[in-house]
Design a protein around this motif. Structure first.
Motif, PDB file in Angstrom:
ATOM      1  N   ARG A 205       0.800  -1.261   0.093  1.00 51.80           N
ATOM      2  CA  ARG A 205      -0.079   0.062  -0.001  1.00 51.80           C
ATOM      3  C   ARG A 205       0.808   1.372  -0.041  1.00 51.80           C
ATOM      4  NH1 ARG A 205      -5.312  -1.151   0.166  1.00 51.80           N
ATOM      5  NH2 ARG A 205      -5.460  -3.177  -0.390  1.00 51.80           N
ATOM      6  N   ARG A 206       2.021   1.264   0.627  1.00 51.29           N
ATOM      7  CA  ARG A 206       2.945   2.337   0.684  1.00 51.29           C
ATOM      8  C   ARG A 206       3.400   2.525  -0.726  1.00 51.29           C
ATOM      9  NH1 ARG A 206       4.797   0.401   5.737  1.00 51.29           N
ATOM     10  NH2 ARG A 206       6.608  -0.440   4.390  1.00 51.29           N
ATOM     11  N   LEU A 207       3.666   1.329  -1.528  1.00 47.42           N
ATOM     12  CA  LEU A 207       4.372   1.540  -2.664  1.00 47.42           C
ATOM     13  C   LEU A 207       3.127   2.132  -3.630  1.00 47.42           C
ATOM     14  CD1 LEU A 207       6.588   0.764  -4.543  1.00 47.42           C
ATOM     15  CD2 LEU A 207       5.558  -1.304  -5.190  1.00 47.42           C
ATOM     16  N   GLU A 208       2.049   1.679  -3.482  1.00 48.61           N
ATOM     17  CA  GLU A 208       0.916   2.386  -4.408  1.00 48.61           C
ATOM     18  C   GLU A 208       0.871   4.069  -4.187  1.00 48.61           C
ATOM     19  OE1 GLU A 208      -2.130  -1.590  -3.967  1.00 48.61           O
ATOM     20  OE2 GLU A 208      -2.584   0.485  -3.401  1.00 48.61           O
ATOM     21  N   LEU A 209       1.163   4.320  -2.915  1.00 43.41           N
ATOM     22  CA  LEU A 209       1.355   5.808  -2.716  1.00 43.41           C
ATOM     23  C   LEU A 209       2.479   6.575  -3.324  1.00 43.41           C
ATOM     24  CD1 LEU A 209       0.327   6.110   1.214  1.00 43.41           C
ATOM     25  CD2 LEU A 209      -1.170   6.336  -0.606  1.00 43.41           C
ATOM     26  N   VAL A 210       3.746   5.673  -3.166  1.00 41.78           N
ATOM     27  CA  VAL A 210       4.748   6.244  -3.894  1.00 41.78           C
ATOM     28  C   VAL A 210       4.660   6.445  -5.445  1.00 41.78           C
ATOM     29  CG1 VAL A 210       7.166   5.679  -4.475  1.00 41.78           C
ATOM     30  CG2 VAL A 210       6.371   5.334  -2.123  1.00 41.78           C
ATOM     31  N   ASN A 211       4.054   5.318  -5.936  1.00 42.21           N
ATOM     32  CA  ASN A 211       3.464   5.466  -7.348  1.00 42.21           C
ATOM     33  C   ASN A 211       2.746   6.409  -7.794  1.00 42.21           C
ATOM     34  OD1 ASN A 211       5.423   3.164  -7.812  1.00 42.21           O
ATOM     35  ND2 ASN A 211       3.794   1.737  -7.734  1.00 42.21           N
ATOM     36  N   GLY A 213       2.986   9.274  -6.506  1.00 38.79           N
ATOM     37  CA  GLY A 213       3.987  10.486  -6.449  1.00 38.79           C
ATOM     38  C   GLY A 213       3.995  10.953  -5.263  1.00 38.79           C
ATOM     39  N   TYR A 214       3.551  10.390  -4.214  1.00 42.16           N
ATOM     40  CA  TYR A 214       3.653  10.968  -2.835  1.00 42.16           C
ATOM     41  C   TYR A 214       5.143  10.703  -2.155  1.00 42.16           C
ATOM     42  CZ  TYR A 214      -1.363  11.788  -2.539  1.00 42.16           C
ATOM     43  OH  TYR A 214      -2.504  12.197  -2.819  1.00 42.16           O
ATOM     44  N   ARG A 215       5.648  11.606  -1.515  1.00 38.54           N
ATOM     45  CA  ARG A 215       6.763  11.348  -0.786  1.00 38.54           C
ATOM     46  C   ARG A 215       6.560  10.989   0.651  1.00 38.54           C
ATOM     47  NH1 ARG A 215       6.938  15.725  -4.510  1.00 38.54           N
ATOM     48  NH2 ARG A 215       6.168  16.974  -2.685  1.00 38.54           N
ATOM     49  N   ILE A 216       6.838   9.765   1.034  1.00 36.24           N
ATOM     50  CA  ILE A 216       6.508   9.337   2.385  1.00 36.24           C
ATOM     51  C   ILE A 216       7.682   9.695   3.448  1.00 36.24           C
ATOM     52  CG2 ILE A 216       5.831   7.480   3.997  1.00 36.24           C
ATOM     53  CD1 ILE A 216       4.732   6.214   1.671  1.00 36.24           C
ATOM     54  N   HIS A 217       7.526  10.924   3.929  1.00 43.54           N
ATOM     55  CA  HIS A 217       8.436  11.275   4.968  1.00 43.54           C
ATOM     56  C   HIS A 217       8.750  10.575   6.198  1.00 43.54           C
ATOM     57  CE1 HIS A 217       9.682  14.570   2.190  1.00 43.54           C
ATOM     58  NE2 HIS A 217       8.225  14.967   2.279  1.00 43.54           N
ATOM     59  N   GLY A 218       7.658  10.402   6.721  1.00 42.97           N
ATOM     60  CA  GLY A 218       7.358   9.684   8.110  1.00 42.97           C
ATOM     61  C   GLY A 218       6.336   8.785   8.307  1.00 42.97           C
ATOM     62  N   ASN A 219       6.716   7.840   9.402  1.00 40.28           N
ATOM     63  CA  ASN A 219       5.572   6.842   9.168  1.00 40.28           C
ATOM     64  C   ASN A 219       5.819   6.307  10.907  1.00 40.28           C
ATOM     65  OD1 ASN A 219       4.188   4.398   9.136  1.00 40.28           O
ATOM     66  ND2 ASN A 219       5.680   3.310   8.007  1.00 40.28           N
ATOM     67  N   SER A 220       4.699   6.470  11.294  1.00 40.22           N
ATOM     68  CA  SER A 220       4.530   6.370  12.787  1.00 40.22           C
ATOM     69  C   SER A 220       3.724   4.920  12.976  1.00 40.22           C
ATOM     70  CB  SER A 220       3.718   7.324  13.466  1.00 40.22           C
ATOM     71  OG  SER A 220       4.303   8.541  13.350  1.00 40.22           O
ATOM     72  N   GLY A 221       4.225   3.919  13.689  1.00 36.56           N
ATOM     73  CA  GLY A 221       3.422   2.711  14.000  1.00 36.56           C
ATOM     74  C   GLY A 221       4.142   2.045  15.324  1.00 36.56           C
ATOM     75  N   ASP A 222       3.075   1.365  15.993  1.00 39.91           N
ATOM     76  CA  ASP A 222       3.579   0.506  17.014  1.00 39.91           C
ATOM     77  C   ASP A 222       4.105  -0.911  17.017  1.00 39.91           C
ATOM     78  OD1 ASP A 222       0.703  -0.133  16.644  1.00 39.91           O
ATOM     79  OD2 ASP A 222       1.176  -1.385  17.875  1.00 39.91           O
TER      80      ASP A 222
END
Lengths: 247, 247
Positions: A205-211, A213-222
């Motif tokens: 799902r992150r790869l879809e976002l990257v594709n 054109g989103y630049r994923i700077h931060g990711n918060s998770g437990d």
């Protein structure tokens, strides 16, 4: 001699109870040292897969989750996330993104786990789904503050959760009731995602976002499965969770 | 009235000193809660790059490093590493490998840091190199035990350190004096590696091992830069280190 008997018994009693309480204190200290180390190994992922909190650490986990420790750990982690976020140059094209997990990241299921043994019971999907449907999970305050600050800074926020598509309404309602708003997309597991390890599902799902054109700077998770894999963010922020492990 | 004056002063004194000591206890408790959270964020890599232990946490770090906490965290991390190692099927071709970092993984530089502010001073290469040349760093007991168990199980052991080639003799001597033996190779930074981030240097060297046919099952290190990058091991084991950060 007959006269000193009661005094002797009293002194003996005091001595024995003193020894017993000292032993109890020592045992409790040993448990705390061990359980602190267990938590270290959980949070660094040294443990790898685990199913239940060790029985000797259940009351330690309860104290940690309901006391200052969990709140403070969440706050300090959020402060480092915000510190990093402020260094990001926001391009203004809406493509500077931050990804949040939901459970134990934006929302706390502590009220559920408090009546289910603080992680000492095996996961029961049925009762957990009933809890989700109530839409009553409180916000983790440090995450809510971070969320609002990120929105202010101009980040586009995605929520990427292991919850299923049929829980969309309850999840969105719960998030809104707790003060979260204006997210770009709430991504849940579709039927084709069922059975996938979380790391794979979330990476895809992150790869879809990257594709897109989103630049994923931060990711918060437990969970490390929120943060590892591919299409990972520039910086990851691990939140505390000694209650359960998701591979 | 004149008679009660000294009693009043005494009670006032007791009250004030009680309040002061309560405030000191509260302050120290607040520091501990904060510093515990700082350490959580350090060990999960939420902090990212950091240069010095925050001044309010120096005595906390000293207590942690010299007390039960560090020893216990090292032991529990080693126990999970061993638990995993026992699940690995050793093929018997000598290619089942485990990679160890050296500083704060096999050897402890605590005697050095104890006289250099427990991480509160900026890193001083000159004095640290003098310390390395002494070859007097004690083994981390939990790692030494793990090392011996892995050898027994049939693992081929590599040491991959950020120390430089010119420190080979001192390092090998120190390791041997502390009970480490029969490693396959001790890999140090060559002149062409100088200036490379640790993650890149260590990934390149692990890739060389993989290209030689080694299967890297486990990797133990106190820095995320020991464990991240490419040619990563099947399982990584993060050891505690609140003294310094290597990018």
């Amino acid at each position: 001699m007959a006269k000193s008997q009661p005094l002797f018994s009293l002194l003996l009693f005091i001595f024995i109870s003193g020894t017993i309480s000292q032993s109890i204190i020592q045992l409790s200290r040993d448990h705390d040292v061990y359980c602190n180390s267990w938590r270290f190994s959980v949070e660094t992922n040294d443990v790898g897969y685990w199913d239940q909190v060790p029985s000797r650490c259940v009351s330690y986990v309860q104290d940690y989750m309901t006391g200052d420790g969990y709140r403070s750990d969440s706050e300090v982690a959020a402060s480092y996330a915000l510190g990093f976020a402020k260094t990001v140059e926001i391009a203004g094209d809406g493509k500077d993104a931050w990804v949040f997990d939901v459970d134990e990241t934006l929302l706390s299921n502590l009220p559920y786990y408090a009546v289910h043994g603080f992680g000492s019971e095996s996961f029961d999907e049925l009762s957990f789904d009933e809890w989700v449907d109530l839409a009553e999970a409180p916000a983790i305050k440090a995450s809510l503050n971070l969320y609002k600050e990120l929105k202010q800074l101009g980040f586009t926020v995605f929520m990427l959760t292991g919850r299923s598509e049929h829980q969309r309404n309850a999840t969105a309602k719960n998030l809104q009731l707790e003060g979260y708003s204006d997210w770009e997309r709430l991504i849940l597991r579709e039927s084709s995602d069922q059975g996938k390890p979380a790391t794979l599902y979330k990476s895809q799902r992150r790869l879809e976002l990257v594709n897109e054109g989103y630049r994923i700077h931060g990711n918060s998770g437990d969970q490390w499965s929120d943060l590892y894999g591919f299409a990972v963010s520039e910086r990851s922020f691990k939140l505390p969770n000694p209650l359960y492990y998701i591979p």
